[in-house]
Design a protein around this motif. Structure first.
Motif, mmCIF file in Angstrom:
data_model
loop_
_atom_site.group_PDB
_atom_site.id
_atom_site.type_symbol
_atom_site.label_atom_id
_atom_site.label_comp_id
_atom_site.label_asym_id
_atom_site.label_seq_id
_atom_site.Cartn_x
_atom_site.Cartn_y
_atom_site.Cartn_z
ATOM 1 N N ILE A 122 0.839 -1.197 0.000
ATOM 2 C CA ILE A 122 0.000 0.000 0.000
ATOM 3 C C ILE A 122 0.875 1.249 0.000
ATOM 4 N N ILE A 123 1.997 1.201 0.696
ATOM 5 C CA ILE A 123 2.924 2.327 0.671
ATOM 6 C C ILE A 123 3.320 2.633 -0.767
ATOM 7 N N GLU A 124 3.727 1.591 -1.489
ATOM 8 C CA GLU A 124 4.216 1.776 -2.858
ATOM 9 C C GLU A 124 3.141 2.415 -3.727
ATOM 10 N N GLN A 125 1.934 1.878 -3.648
ATOM 11 C CA GLN A 125 0.865 2.367 -4.522
ATOM 12 C C GLN A 125 0.437 3.786 -4.144
ATOM 13 N N ASN A 126 0.143 4.009 -2.856
ATOM 14 C CA ASN A 126 -0.367 5.311 -2.437
ATOM 15 C C ASN A 126 0.670 6.414 -2.593
ATOM 16 N N ARG A 185 7.347 -6.434 -6.632
ATOM 17 C CA ARG A 185 5.890 -6.474 -6.545
ATOM 18 C C ARG A 185 5.265 -5.349 -7.373
ATOM 19 N N LYS A 186 5.892 -4.189 -7.310
ATOM 20 C CA LYS A 186 5.386 -3.047 -8.078
ATOM 21 C C LYS A 186 5.398 -3.349 -9.570
ATOM 22 N N ALA A 187 6.464 -3.984 -10.044
ATOM 23 C CA ALA A 187 6.567 -4.326 -11.459
ATOM 24 C C ALA A 187 5.507 -5.351 -11.854
ATOM 25 N N VAL A 188 5.284 -6.358 -10.984
ATOM 26 C CA VAL A 188 4.276 -7.380 -11.280
ATOM 27 C C VAL A 188 2.880 -6.764 -11.309
ATOM 28 N N LEU A 189 2.583 -5.896 -10.351
ATOM 29 C CA LEU A 189 1.280 -5.239 -10.331
ATOM 30 C C LEU A 189 1.066 -4.398 -11.592
ATOM 31 N N LYS A 190 2.120 -3.738 -12.052
ATOM 32 C CA LYS A 190 2.015 -2.937 -13.276
ATOM 33 C C LYS A 190 1.688 -3.824 -14.475
ATOM 34 N N GLN A 191 2.410 -4.947 -14.592
ATOM 35 C CA GLN A 191 2.149 -5.884 -15.701
ATOM 36 C C GLN A 191 0.718 -6.422 -15.628
ATOM 37 N N MET A 192 0.283 -6.726 -14.415
ATOM 38 C CA MET A 192 -1.045 -7.294 -14.235
ATOM 39 C C MET A 192 -2.129 -6.271 -14.574
ATOM 40 N N ARG A 193 -1.960 -5.023 -14.143
ATOM 41 C CA ARG A 193 -2.938 -3.988 -14.481
ATOM 42 C C ARG A 193 -3.034 -3.793 -15.991
ATOM 43 N N GLU A 194 -1.891 -3.775 -16.648
ATOM 44 C CA GLU A 194 -1.885 -3.595 -18.099
ATOM 45 C C GLU A 194 -2.629 -4.732 -18.792
ATOM 46 N N ALA A 195 -2.421 -5.966 -18.302
ATOM 47 C CA ALA A 195 -3.110 -7.113 -18.894
ATOM 48 C C ALA A 195 -4.613 -7.024 -18.658
ATOM 49 N N LEU A 196 -5.014 -6.616 -17.445
ATOM 50 C CA LEU A 196 -6.439 -6.496 -17.139
ATOM 51 C C LEU A 196 -7.089 -5.383 -17.959
ATOM 52 N N VAL A 251 -4.757 -1.982 -2.591
ATOM 53 C CA VAL A 251 -4.202 -2.089 -3.933
ATOM 54 C C VAL A 251 -5.315 -1.840 -4.946
ATOM 55 N N ASP A 252 -5.120 -0.848 -5.780
ATOM 56 C CA ASP A 252 -6.153 -0.458 -6.741
ATOM 57 C C ASP A 252 -6.086 -1.370 -7.959
ATOM 58 N N ILE A 253 -6.808 -2.467 -7.892
ATOM 59 C CA ILE A 253 -6.844 -3.430 -8.986
ATOM 60 C C ILE A 253 -8.185 -4.151 -8.926
ATOM 61 N N SER A 254 -8.694 -4.576 -10.079
ATOM 62 C CA SER A 254 -10.038 -5.148 -10.104
ATOM 63 C C SER A 254 -10.075 -6.428 -10.928
ATOM 64 N N PHE A 255 -10.676 -7.488 -10.337
ATOM 65 C CA PHE A 255 -10.873 -8.776 -10.997
ATOM 66 C C PHE A 255 -12.368 -9.056 -11.114
ATOM 67 N N GLU A 256 -12.716 -9.925 -12.047
ATOM 68 C CA GLU A 256 -14.120 -10.293 -12.215
ATOM 69 C C GLU A 256 -14.563 -11.323 -11.181
ATOM 70 N N LYS A 266 -2.767 -15.549 -18.482
ATOM 71 C CA LYS A 266 -1.523 -15.096 -17.886
ATOM 72 C C LYS A 266 -1.598 -15.341 -16.388
ATOM 73 N N LEU A 267 -0.574 -15.993 -15.854
ATOM 74 C CA LEU A 267 -0.559 -16.355 -14.432
ATOM 75 C C LEU A 267 0.452 -15.483 -13.696
ATOM 76 N N PHE A 268 0.004 -14.853 -12.612
ATOM 77 C CA PHE A 268 0.860 -13.982 -11.811
ATOM 78 C C PHE A 268 0.916 -14.493 -10.372
ATOM 79 N N HIS A 269 1.969 -14.080 -9.680
ATOM 80 C CA HIS A 269 2.149 -14.473 -8.282
ATOM 81 C C HIS A 269 2.661 -13.276 -7.495
#
Length: 826
Positions: A309-313, A551-562, A580-585, A538-541
């Motif tokens: 949360i520190i990284e994102q905010n 983690r920041k890099a993975v979240l960026k890749q994941m947001r772009e894919a979503l 973490v500002d991210i949304s899944f179905e 695409k599988l992320f961890h």
């Protein structure tokens, strides 16, 4: 004769004791003035190095400077006891006034402890380490130190100053009594004084060592004005941008507006219960900036549960304000003291003498002076670091405590306070509001009712910022909870099949598990389907075995894919579920506390794109929660609530995430955990509240042994409490990891200190940069890494670094070739 306080390494220039004491006095006063301890902190600064006015210390420091690689034995000259002894003899031993005695004790303890940690007034060993130090410790040239100091300072001036300090104690204790604050509040006042002294001393020494002259103070008011204007411009863009008229966005704007109106209210303890996805970060910043401007606050501090949360905010706010140097992220302490350092930097409650830590080992001195003191206008840090400033041992953490006064402090996801720290947390917040002139904002969609527990929080009258929360909650309803728990739980292969079934219905699924081991097993199960054929994805961890930059890099890749509407599956530990500002179905959450489930639900259909989406609760058979008592208890109470909901859903408005359901959950949870809330120490059969308060058990034990009381007004076992405090019980050490080229260069630059190539300022910058490349390693994994030769020391062992083969590009730190990790909550 000019007695020497410090000798600059670079050019052998001296700083006299007189100059250093006057400067530290001034700096201490400045820090203490904010809460009314100007003279208490000032006199501690004035006398802290009183004992350096001796021939013995003069010779010692000359030898140390002449032989930096082979200095005299550390502790061979005791300089910190003398000032405490002077205060004790002049204002305690001959006085009949309890107020004077208490004042002398508070000041003297800070002085004698400024190279270690605060002493016990009464200890577990039925002794008084404080009295032993100020009365019994042999000081060969004490009379010389006293004579030299009083030749420069008229005793009448000192007496008047002490009288002012005693008046401050009297006034503060009156406020404590008036507001019926907890019994540990006097200990927190001593810690605040200590913080002022430690930071003033370190700052004076660093400025002298750098030879650059006093630093210019930051103009906080001007900065907050610029930041507020920048935020208003950003909000205007949102109001006129794409999707601005969406009902969710209109509601976010209305709540944000209410937060700004609330900023005109006086300092207090308030709540912000915006539902998950309601724009809490910008709304709270809007309140904080406006409140800081209107009420002259010096700092805005965000306290969050996880570094994610520190990284994102922090990134979000940096992009708006565009003044990076004014925003500091403090994830964890990069430096981990080795055993020798801990022995010197921490006083263990016993009768043995402390090892003095003058630190003329110049490598140690640089590290001490370079440590961060939270001097920026906007700070992001974790709940662990916040609690450490009040309760952790030594001098490193408490140095920052004074920065928490006259501030706006925002607690994001406040329900994450460790259960054993709740009473300590509440006392700290009450202290900061009533004595520290700070405003505190508790942000969460699942408020944990901290005002209803023993040693409760003193919420302000009508504390909630947002009106009509029930209607707001209905407007933000975007998910339904589906209970798929079974008594035996789901193995990784069964859960994998369930996820694949969901992926036949949706394009993205997030699975959140309680332990790293369970997450890794499920990832391995799903990996064979990653990117294969028509049904591939695409599988992320994500886990805390990955550094923040990773983690920041993975979240960026994941947001772009979503955002590109690609098919995505993410397996994560709970670091992703809060903030973490991210949304899944679709979201699948392993059984835990209802507050955690609510946070996980906030990652599903976050922006209301679809009418309703499903959040499935499952029980993982691959998780071992035996050592994770809080998670296990939370899971048990959620199970209880799920059973009740099946029978009488109308009790909770037919919604498992309703305010009524959350309230009932916390009542159940706190009832089960009530014995843990005051930080019970089983080995001592005491709790921290008792040790920091009246300390009756050890007082009685002392009297039984000696036939009399120890002769102190203040009873607290400060050192014993600090020795047993850990915000998170499983202790971890910080390790720098070679995640990318920047991290590898950083490690190489830090390694350059071995050759004495870095100055203090450069070292401080490197340590701040290191924050994003740190992973906290628990003992179980550390031992494996050491056995494999995968850890090596930097800065003479004060920082540990990981070798490249032990860092995996997908999973982070690998303690074994197959990546076997300890089950541990973040």
């Amino acid at each position: 004769m000019d007695y020497i306080a410090h000798i600059r390494e670079q050019d052998k220039t001296i700083q006299t004791v007189e100059a250093h004491l006057r400067e530290v006095k001034e700096y201490s006063e400045r820090r203490g003035r904010k809460i009314g301890v100007k003279h208490l902190a000032g006199i501690a600064g004035w006398l802290h190095d009183f004992g350096k006015n001796t021939n013995e210390f003069y010779n010692y420091i000359q030898q140390a400077a002449a032989n930096p690689h082979a200095p005299p034995k550390r502790g061979s000259v005791d300089h910190s006891t003398a000032g405490g002894r002077f205060i004790y003899r002049r204002y305690h031993a001959g006085s009949t006034k309890g107020l004077d005695k208490a004042t002398a004790e508070w000041i003297a303890n800070c002085i004698i402890s400024h190279h270690g940690g605060l002493r016990d007034f009464v200890s577990a060993e039925q002794t008084s380490p404080f009295m032993k130090r100020v009365v019994e410790t042999e000081l060969k040239e004490y009379e010389q130190a006293e004579r030299e100091f009083l030749s420069l300072v008229p005793v009448e001036e000192l007496d008047r100053y002490f009288a002012s300090a005693a008046a401050e104690v009297n006034h503060l204790l009156g406020i404590v009594k008036q507001h019926k604050l907890s019994e540990i509040t006097p200990s927190l006042l001593i810690k605040y004084m200590f913080s002022c002294l430690i930071d003033a001393d370190r700052t004076s020494t660093r400025i002298f060592e750098e030879g650059t002259g006093p630093e210019q103070p930051i103009e906080q008011a001007a900065f907050f004005g610029r930041a507020y204007d920048a935020l208003q411009q950003h909000l205007h863009k949102l109001e006129t941008g794409k999707n601005a008229d969406h009902p969710i966005n209109r509601l976010r704007r209305e709540m944000s507006r209410q937060c700004e109106e609330f900023a005109f209210k006086p300092s207090g303890i308030y709540t912000l219960s915006i539902p998950t996805g309601g724009g809490k970060t910008l709304a709270s910043l809007r309140y904080a900036l406006k409140h800081a401007i209107e009420h002259g606050k010096e700092r805005i501090i965000y306290i969050v549960p996880y570094t994610t949360i520190i990284e994102q905010n922090a990134d979000e706010i940096r992009q708006i304000i565009k003044e990076d140097d004014m925003i500091l992220e403090h994830h964890s302490n990069v430096i981990d003291e080795d055993k020798k350092d801990r022995a010197a930097d921490t006083y263990v409650s016993s009768d043995r003498d402390e090892m003095e830590d003058e630190a003329y080992d110049f490598h140690r001195k640089k590290l001490k002076l370079a440590r961060d003191n939270w001097d920026r206008p906007i700070i992001f840090t974790t709940m662990v670091q916040f609690l450490n400033t009040f309760y952790a041992k030594g001098t490193r953490n408490v140095r920052r405590l004074h920065q928490l006064s006259n501030a706006v402090i925002i607690f994001d996801e406040v329900q994450s306070v460790p259960i054993h720290c709740i009473s300590l947390f509440n006392s700290a917040l009450n202290f900061l509001h009533i004595l520290g002139n700070s405003s505190l904002l508790l942000c969460t969609a699942t408020q944990p009712a901290l005002d209803f527990v023993k040693h409760g929080l003193r919420l302000s009258e009508q504390p909630e910022m947002i009106g009509n929360l029930a209607e707001v909650g209905k407007s933000f309803k975007r998910v339904e909870i589906v209970d798929r728990t079974t008594p035996l739980g789901w193995k990784a292969d069964q859960l994998g099949e369930f996820v694949l079934e969901r992926m036949d219905e949706v394009n993205s699924t997030l699975i959140i598990l309680n332990t790293k081991t369970a997450a890794r097993k499920l990832y391995d199960e799903l990996h064979e389907h990653d990117g294969l054929g028509k049904g591939g994805f695409k599988l992320f961890h994500l886990s805390t075995n990955m550094c923040a930059a990773h983690r920041k890099a993975v979240l960026k890749q994941m947001r772009e894919a979503l955002e590109a509407e690609e098919r995505v599956v993410c397996v994560s530990t709970q670091l992703i579920e809060a903030g973490v500002d991210i949304s899944f179905e679709c979201v699948v959450r392993s059984l835990a506390g209802l507050d955690s489930i609510a946070q996980a639900a906030g990652r599903c259909n976050r922006h209301g794109k679809d009418a309703l989406r499903q959040v499935y609760i499952i029980k993982s058979a691959d998780e071992s929660l035996k050592q994770l008592k809080e998670i296990q208890c939370g899971a048990d109470q959620t199970t209880r609530l799920l059973a009740e909901f099946k029978v009488q859903p109308e009790l909770y408005g037919h919604d498992l995430l309703s305010a009524a359901a959350v309230k009932q959950y916390f009542e159940y949870y706190f009832a089960q955990m009530k014995d843990e809330m005051q930080y019970r120490i089983k080995r001592l059969d005491q709790n921290l509240f008792q040790l920091l308060g009246a300390n009756r058990y050890y007082l009685d034990a002392y009297k039984n042994k000696h036939g009399k009381l120890p002769g102190v007004i203040t009873p607290a076992a400060l050192a014993t409490a600090e020795q047993h405090f850990e915000a998170i019980s499983n202790r971890a050490i910080a390790v720098l990891v070679p995640y990318d080229a920047a991290a590898k260069k950083l490690i190489a630059d830090l390694n350059g200190e071995l050759n004495g190539e870095l100055d203090i300022r450069k070292l401080g910058d490197l340590l701040k940069q290191s924050q994003q490349y740190v992973v906290n390693i628990y003992d179980h994994d550390r031992r494996k890494l050491e056995k494999n030769g995968d850890l090596y020391p930097l800065l003479h062992g004060h920082v540990l670094a990981l070798r490249e083969p032990a860092y995996n590009e997908f999973f982070g730190v690998e303690s074994e070739g197959e990546g076997v990790w300890q089950d541990a909550v973040l």
